[in-house]
Design an enzyme around this catalytic site. Structure first.
Site, short mmCIF file in Angstrom:
data_model
loop_
_atom_site.label_atom_id
_atom_site.label_comp_id
_atom_site.label_asym_id
_atom_site.label_seq_id
_atom_site.Cartn_x
_atom_site.Cartn_y
_atom_site.Cartn_z
N THR A 64 0.87 -1.18 0.00
CA THR A 64 0.00 0.00 0.00
C THR A 64 0.90 1.23 0.00
OG1 THR A 64 0.01 0.12 2.39
CG2 THR A 64 -1.73 -1.20 1.40
N LYS A 103 -14.04 18.61 8.54
CA LYS A 103 -15.08 18.72 9.57
C LYS A 103 -15.13 20.15 10.07
CE LYS A 103 -17.33 16.08 13.06
NZ LYS A 103 -17.31 14.93 13.96
N GLU A 124 -5.66 -3.45 -1.64
CA GLU A 124 -6.17 -4.58 -0.85
C GLU A 124 -7.29 -5.33 -1.55
OE1 GLU A 124 -5.58 -1.53 0.14
OE2 GLU A 124 -4.86 -1.42 2.21
N TRP A 173 -19.70 17.63 8.36
CA TRP A 173 -18.74 17.15 7.36
C TRP A 173 -18.92 17.89 6.04
CZ3 TRP A 173 -15.02 14.42 9.29
CH2 TRP A 173 -15.26 13.56 10.38
P1 ADP Z 1 -2.94 4.78 -2.80
O1 ADP Z 1 -3.90 5.67 -3.51
O2 ADP Z 1 -2.96 5.01 -1.33
O3 ADP Z 1 -1.63 4.74 -3.46
P2 ADP Z 1 -4.57 2.55 -3.55
O4 ADP Z 1 -4.35 2.53 -5.00
O5 ADP Z 1 -4.75 1.28 -2.85
O6 ADP Z 1 -3.40 3.28 -2.87
O7 ADP Z 1 -5.76 3.53 -3.29
C1 ADP Z 1 -7.03 3.11 -2.91
C2 ADP Z 1 -7.86 4.31 -2.60
O8 ADP Z 1 -8.00 5.13 -3.76
C3 ADP Z 1 -9.27 4.00 -2.19
O9 ADP Z 1 -9.33 3.67 -0.81
C4 ADP Z 1 -9.99 5.30 -2.50
O10 ADP Z 1 -9.81 6.25 -1.47
C5 ADP Z 1 -9.26 5.79 -3.71
N1 ADP Z 1 -10.03 5.44 -4.91
C6 ADP Z 1 -9.86 4.39 -5.73
N2 ADP Z 1 -10.74 4.42 -6.75
C7 ADP Z 1 -11.51 5.52 -6.57
C8 ADP Z 1 -12.60 6.11 -7.26
N3 ADP Z 1 -13.08 5.60 -8.39
N4 ADP Z 1 -13.13 7.24 -6.75
C9 ADP Z 1 -12.65 7.80 -5.61
N5 ADP Z 1 -11.62 7.30 -4.92
C10 ADP Z 1 -11.05 6.17 -5.38
#
Ligand code: ADP
Length: 533
Positions: free
Chosen positions: A178, A433, A324, A438
């Site tokens: 991650t 917030k 994940e 929110w």
């Molecule tokens: P990081 O962005 O931390 O490098 P990830 O690729 O695992 O790692 O990111 C997952 C996160 O990206 C999700 O928990 C969410 O917050 C965001 N995300 C993924 N797809 C979307 C989407 N279509 N719209 C909004 N947020 C998204």
């Protein structure tokens, strides 16, 4: 009474790759090198070379369960490693070259990578990593290698093809960390079964709809969550694969989309915001008639981007996912009964993150732990479960992300409507917030980017003595366009209550990007919050 089917048939990647080798061996694989030259090969050729590569890795001592790291772009060799490493029983660990040296050193050690395969354009990154790989293998055009390294082609040339061993579907196939925006990066370990089932469902028409007739261009790096599984989905379906290498600037992407008659592409919205600007600037330069679908995910897709591509006859389909979740969890498609909505409402519906794809289940819980109703009003933290969702992290870190009853807590705050379509208000850590209420930064960004002069916008919370937090919008204007903060606030005025409007709108040259190309809000916070302090 038990079923009498072959339930011990193992859902391993071996099944996918052997299928590609036998049934779609002629499917083209096109790869653009960092210098812009293009190489052409086939799925069959890659699968055959993967067998020899696996023999070479075995000769170096790689055994069942060992981690082999990659530091590569979207290139043929990466595909061969996607095949060879899991099929020999080892684990492919893709490293993101844009992470800091500190993170990469931590990740390599945490995964206990034994060997690394690196593109020669990334040797400098490798040299910055403070970790002793037992062996370095370099994909090299020039032939000049760091001391002690082996050349990738010579490793393959000297080896006999390996016959793949039997693989248990629960065995680890791949690893990805991650991003570590909160704390240290955490290792996600994908099983064969997870990746096979993910590829299968990914290809369903109501998911992303991929068939043997498709030409797939992953504009998402293969070091980001299994390249969103597109390489394996191509092997499963027999689709043609176009690997763009490191260059994801708009002109390079558009040239490849046109030249290779790409039908399906995928990536993060930021890349496609620049692509849209290029197409808007020169609408007749590229013929994108083959392109049926652009799948965007990884960050919220603004309505303006959907509408913008639609003007050029291009369909954006949004997906939501995480490292994940292998990554795909939900897909946003317009239900047939909503096709009569006016275009603006249709775009708004498609800008939701969508409904869970088959075999995935979602729910959300409020601050008190109660499940939220699917009324599209109540907000809660999204939880998810399914066959390709992590059940734990490597070494058991981050145990608080997993509930006692078997769900994964995503950290995304959502509303869900009666159709089961969710929309993300924010990541929990990005919500603003203010005075106990929110404010959704995603909603504000969406509306700001709908303004004609705005190219990009990101909203963050800044501490405020009276209200706790207030929103601040960082805005990038389109080339040659002007807009004042007052004008932008007025533009927001119709959709938001007065107290939700950002009083600070800062014009910036560019919004910083994360290692995967998304907006990096932590960097904005550092800049503006520290400034305020
Ligand atoms: P990081 O962005 O931390 O490098 P990830 O690729 O695992 O790692 O990111 C997952 C996160 O990206 C999700 O928990 C969410 O917050 C965001 N995300 C993924 N797809 C979307 C989407 N279509 N719209 C909004 N947020 C998204």
């Amino acid at each position: 009474m038990n079923g009498l089917m072959m339930d011990d048939f193992q859902l391993s990647l071996k099944v996918l790759v052997e299928r590609a080798e036998r049934l779609s061996s002629a499917s083209p694989v096109v790869s653009r090198r960092p210098d812009g030259s293009v190489r052409r090969t086939t799925m069959g050729e890659c699968a055959g070379r993967a067998r020899r590569l696996a023999s070479g890795l075995a000769a170096l001592g790689i055994e069942d369960g060992d981690r082999v790291a990659t530091l590569l772009w979207n290139q043929t060799e990466h595909l061969e490693l996607y095949f060879a490493i899991p099929l020999m029983g080892a684990v492919i660990h893709t490293l993101n070259p844009r992470l800091s040296a500190d993170d990469l050193s931590y990740i390599a050690a945490d995964a206990e990578d034994r060997v690394i395969v690196v593109d020669e354009s990334l040797v400098q990154v490798l040299e910055s990593i403070d970790y002793d790989f037992e062996q370095v293998i370099v994909v090299s055009d020039s032939g000049s290698l760091p001391a002690g390294a082996i050349e990738y082609e010579s490793l393959i040339a000297d080896c006999e093809p390996l016959s793949w061993p039997a693989i248990d579907e629960r065995q680890a196939a791949a690893m990805c960390y991650t991003s570590g925006t909160t704390g240290r990066p955490k290792g996600v370990v994908y099983s064969h079964r997870a990746l096979v089932l993910h590829s299968l469902v990914f290809a369903l028409p109501d998911a992303l709809g991929i068939s043997s007739r498709d030409v797939i261009l992953p504009a998402v790096p293969m070091f980001h969550v299994n390249g969103w599984n597109l390489p394996y989905t191509a092997a499963l379906t027999g689709a043609k694969l176009v690997l763009p290498g490191p260059r994801l600037d708009p002109v390079s992407v558009l040239d490849l989309l046109e030249g290779e008659h790409v039908t399906f592409t995928a990536g993060v919205p930021t890349v496609w915001m620049s692509v849209l600007q290029a197409v808007d600037a020169e609408p007749d330069r590229w013929d994108l008639g083959s392109l049926a679908q652009v799948n965007l995910g990884g960050a919220a897709v603004p309505v303006s981007l959907i509408a913008g591509f639609e003007r050029h006859g291009l369909a954006i389909i949004q997906g939501w996912g995480m490292t994940e979740t292998s990554p795909l969890g939900t897909v946003s498609k317009l239900p047939a009964e909503l096709e009569t909505l006016d275009p603006r409402e249709q775009y708004e519906y498609r800008a939701r993150q969508g409904t869970p794809i088959p075999l995935i289940e979602i729910r959300a819980r409020d601050d008190d732990g109660a499940l939220i109703p699917w009324d599209d009003q109540t907000m809660g933290e999204l939880e998810i479960r399914g066959p390709w969702v992590a059940a734990a992290y490597h070494r058991g870190t981050g145990a608080d992300k997993f509930t006692d009853d078997g769900w994964f807590r995503t950290g995304d705050v959502v509303r869900i409507n009666e159709r089961g379509s969710m929309r993300i208000c924010d990541r929990a850590k990005d919500l603003v917030k203010s005075g106990g209420e929110w404010i959704s930064s995603v909603d504000l960004e969406n509306e700001l980017m709908a303004h004609g002069a705005v190219a990009e916008a990101a909203v963050i919370a800044i501490p405020d003595e009276r209200w706790g937090e207030r929103p601040l919008a960082a805005v990038v204007l389109r080339d040659g366009m002007q807009a004042s903060p007052e004008e932008l606030r007025e533009h927001l005025g119709s959709g938001f209550a007065k107290w939700q409007l950002p009083e600070r709108i800062e014009f910036v040259e560019a919004i910083p990007r994360t290692a995967t190309g998304k907006f990096k809000k932590t960097a904005l916070r550092e800049r503006f919050v520290e400034q305020a302090a």
